[in-house]
Write an enzyme that holds these catalytic residues in place. Structure first.
Site, PDB file in Angstrom:
ATOM      1  N   ASP A  24      89.826 -28.015 -18.453  1.00  0.00           N
ATOM      2  CA  ASP A  24      88.742 -28.889 -18.906  1.00  0.00           C
ATOM      3  C   ASP A  24      87.527 -28.085 -19.392  1.00  0.00           C
ATOM      4  O   ASP A  24      86.581 -28.658 -19.933  1.00  0.00           O
ATOM      5  CB  ASP A  24      88.337 -29.908 -17.828  1.00  0.00           C
ATOM      6  CG  ASP A  24      88.320 -29.328 -16.427  1.00  0.00           C
ATOM      7  OD1 ASP A  24      88.451 -28.091 -16.263  1.00  0.00           O
ATOM      8  OD2 ASP A  24      88.177 -30.105 -15.463  1.00  0.00           O
ATOM      9  N   HIS A  25      87.563 -26.765 -19.196  1.00  0.00           N
ATOM     10  CA  HIS A  25      86.545 -25.855 -19.739  1.00  0.00           C
ATOM     11  C   HIS A  25      87.135 -25.066 -20.911  1.00  0.00           C
ATOM     12  O   HIS A  25      88.354 -24.932 -21.022  1.00  0.00           O
ATOM     13  CB  HIS A  25      86.099 -24.834 -18.691  1.00  0.00           C
ATOM     14  CG  HIS A  25      85.443 -25.419 -17.485  1.00  0.00           C
ATOM     15  ND1 HIS A  25      84.091 -25.286 -17.231  1.00  0.00           N
ATOM     16  CD2 HIS A  25      85.950 -26.110 -16.433  1.00  0.00           C
ATOM     17  CE1 HIS A  25      83.802 -25.862 -16.085  1.00  0.00           C
ATOM     18  NE2 HIS A  25      84.913 -26.379 -15.576  1.00  0.00           N
TER      19      HIS A  25
ATOM     20  N   ASN B  67      77.994 -24.467 -13.259  1.00  0.00           N
ATOM     21  CA  ASN B  67      77.850 -25.859 -12.838  1.00  0.00           C
ATOM     22  C   ASN B  67      76.393 -26.309 -12.933  1.00  0.00           C
ATOM     23  O   ASN B  67      75.870 -27.020 -12.071  1.00  0.00           O
ATOM     24  CB  ASN B  67      78.406 -26.076 -11.424  1.00  0.00           C
ATOM     25  CG  ASN B  67      79.888 -26.423 -11.434  1.00  0.00           C
ATOM     26  OD1 ASN B  67      80.318 -27.277 -12.204  1.00  0.00           O
ATOM     27  ND2 ASN B  67      80.661 -25.749 -10.600  1.00  0.00           N
TER      28      ASN B  67
ATOM     29  N   GLU C 205      87.973 -20.247 -11.134  1.00  0.00           N
ATOM     30  CA  GLU C 205      88.952 -21.218 -10.637  1.00  0.00           C
ATOM     31  C   GLU C 205      90.380 -20.766 -10.915  1.00  0.00           C
ATOM     32  O   GLU C 205      91.196 -21.531 -11.426  1.00  0.00           O
ATOM     33  CB  GLU C 205      88.690 -22.613 -11.216  1.00  0.00           C
ATOM     34  CG  GLU C 205      87.598 -23.368 -10.469  1.00  0.00           C
ATOM     35  CD  GLU C 205      87.687 -24.880 -10.655  1.00  0.00           C
ATOM     36  OE1 GLU C 205      88.298 -25.532  -9.788  1.00  0.00           O
ATOM     37  OE2 GLU C 205      87.155 -25.389 -11.650  1.00  0.00           O
TER      38      GLU C 205
ATOM     39  N   ASP D 247      81.062 -20.059 -14.702  1.00  0.00           N
ATOM     40  CA  ASP D 247      80.830 -21.497 -14.596  1.00  0.00           C
ATOM     41  C   ASP D 247      79.692 -21.691 -13.604  1.00  0.00           C
ATOM     42  O   ASP D 247      79.878 -21.609 -12.402  1.00  0.00           O
ATOM     43  CB  ASP D 247      82.119 -22.182 -14.121  1.00  0.00           C
ATOM     44  CG  ASP D 247      81.931 -23.675 -13.884  1.00  0.00           C
ATOM     45  OD1 ASP D 247      80.824 -24.186 -14.114  1.00  0.00           O
ATOM     46  OD2 ASP D 247      82.908 -24.326 -13.461  1.00  0.00           O
TER      47      ASP D 247
ATOM     48  N   ASP E  71      78.965 -23.555 -18.756  1.00  0.00           N
ATOM     49  CA  ASP E  71      79.478 -22.182 -18.670  1.00  0.00           C
ATOM     50  C   ASP E  71      78.549 -21.281 -19.480  1.00  0.00           C
ATOM     51  O   ASP E  71      78.320 -21.519 -20.673  1.00  0.00           O
ATOM     52  CB  ASP E  71      80.894 -22.113 -19.228  1.00  0.00           C
ATOM     53  CG  ASP E  71      81.834 -23.075 -18.508  1.00  0.00           C
ATOM     54  OD1 ASP E  71      82.458 -22.659 -17.523  1.00  0.00           O
ATOM     55  OD2 ASP E  71      81.921 -24.256 -18.929  1.00  0.00           O
TER      56      ASP E  71
ATOM     57  N   ASN F 221      86.469 -20.742 -17.313  1.00  0.00           N
ATOM     58  CA  ASN F 221      86.996 -21.420 -16.136  1.00  0.00           C
ATOM     59  C   ASN F 221      88.379 -21.929 -16.538  1.00  0.00           C
ATOM     60  O   ASN F 221      88.512 -22.936 -17.219  1.00  0.00           O
ATOM     61  CB  ASN F 221      86.095 -22.580 -15.704  1.00  0.00           C
ATOM     62  CG  ASN F 221      86.630 -23.313 -14.485  1.00  0.00           C
ATOM     63  OD1 ASN F 221      87.831 -23.467 -14.318  1.00  0.00           O
ATOM     64  ND2 ASN F 221      85.736 -23.780 -13.631  1.00  0.00           N
TER      65      ASN F 221
END
Length: 263
Positions: free
Chosen positions: A250-251, A152, A34, A150, A221, A7
């Site tokens: 942030d991933h 989530n 993303e 990802d 992930d 991501n």
């Protein structure tokens, strides 16, 4: 053969990081989530210069997924079946030919679902139900299949730094984890957990509250593999060092090595 997921959290903002990581990691197939841009705005030239074929399913400002492959795509398809009114760019699959047969890789960006007391959470669960149905049908072909992206979803308590703090979050609610387990129940393997049983294997650290410095991480992930793919699994890695780069996502990337001959 190395297959990776990341991501990237805006591919245009992170293109220098993406190029650096592609050179270091040298994956054969990459699933990006993303990308946050329409198809025409994807920085295609920079990626193609490294020898990748690029397919995107973009969306302005939000969402967006992409597949990068050193092998040519035999076929690609965007969108997850089951809801004709769902306009979110969250799903893209591609097929490549190997020396022996093919491998199908599905890149996905599963809905976050928060705030969990809004209609965003039922949308998340419905999306997971659609993914379950897609996977059930695909497994009938008995071809190597990899769901990468990802999700989530925090699968278990060992996948989050403080389980109690996340108890009612959409990523960790019982219904979310049960839906994830239903995928595994079809016969998929959580690639990382097939080779590494240790806690603290995180793929995401929030930008807030010094989460990276304190190692307040989550594992959301994932690479899920059909029996025909997991039988060829050699190793899995998390490139957590990328989170320490300047202006990072942030991933961080997750990759798996499989015993497939690519040519």
């Amino acid at each position: 053969m190395r297959i990776a997921t990341w991501n990237v959290n805006s591919v245009r903002q992170r293109i220098e990081l993406l190029v650096s990581w592609l050179k270091e990691c040298s994956p054969d197939i990459v699933c990006l989530q993303e990308i946050k841009c329409v198809d025409d705005a994807f920085p295609r030239l920079e990626v193609e210069a490294l020898g990748y074929n690029v397919v995107t399913h973009g969306q302005k400002t939000f969402n967006g997924v992409a597949l990068l492959s050193k092998l040519p795509f035999d076929e690609t398809k965007s969108g997850l079946a089951g809801d004709d009114e769902d306009a979110h760019a969250r799903f893209l699959e591609g097929v490549v030919t190997l020396k022996q047969g093919v491998v199908r890789v599905a890149c996905l960006y599963l809905p976050n679902g928060n705030p969990a007391n809004t209609d965003k959470y039922p949308y998340k669960l419905k999306w997971m139900s659609r993914l379950l149905e897609y996977t059930r049908e695909r497994l009938k072909t008995e071809e190597p299949l990899i769901l990468a992206g990802d999700f989530n979803v925090i699968p278990a308590a060992r996948d989050v730094y403080n389980p109690a703090a996340w108890a009612d979050d959409a990523l960790f609610r019982p219904a979310t984890r049960e839906a994830f387990q239903s995928l595994l129940g079809l016969g998929l393997t959580d690639a990382l957990r097939a080779v590494n049983d240790e806690p603290g294997q995180y793929t995401f650290w929030d930008y807030q509250a010094g989460a990276w410095q304190k190692n307040w991480g989550l594992r959301i992930d994932h690479l899920l593999m059909s029996p025909q793919a997991s039988d060829r699994l050699i190793d899995v890695g998390i490139d957590s060092y990328v989170r320490a780069w300047e202006k990072p996502s942030d991933h961080v990337p997750v990759w798996a090595d499989l015993d497939f001959e690519t040519a």
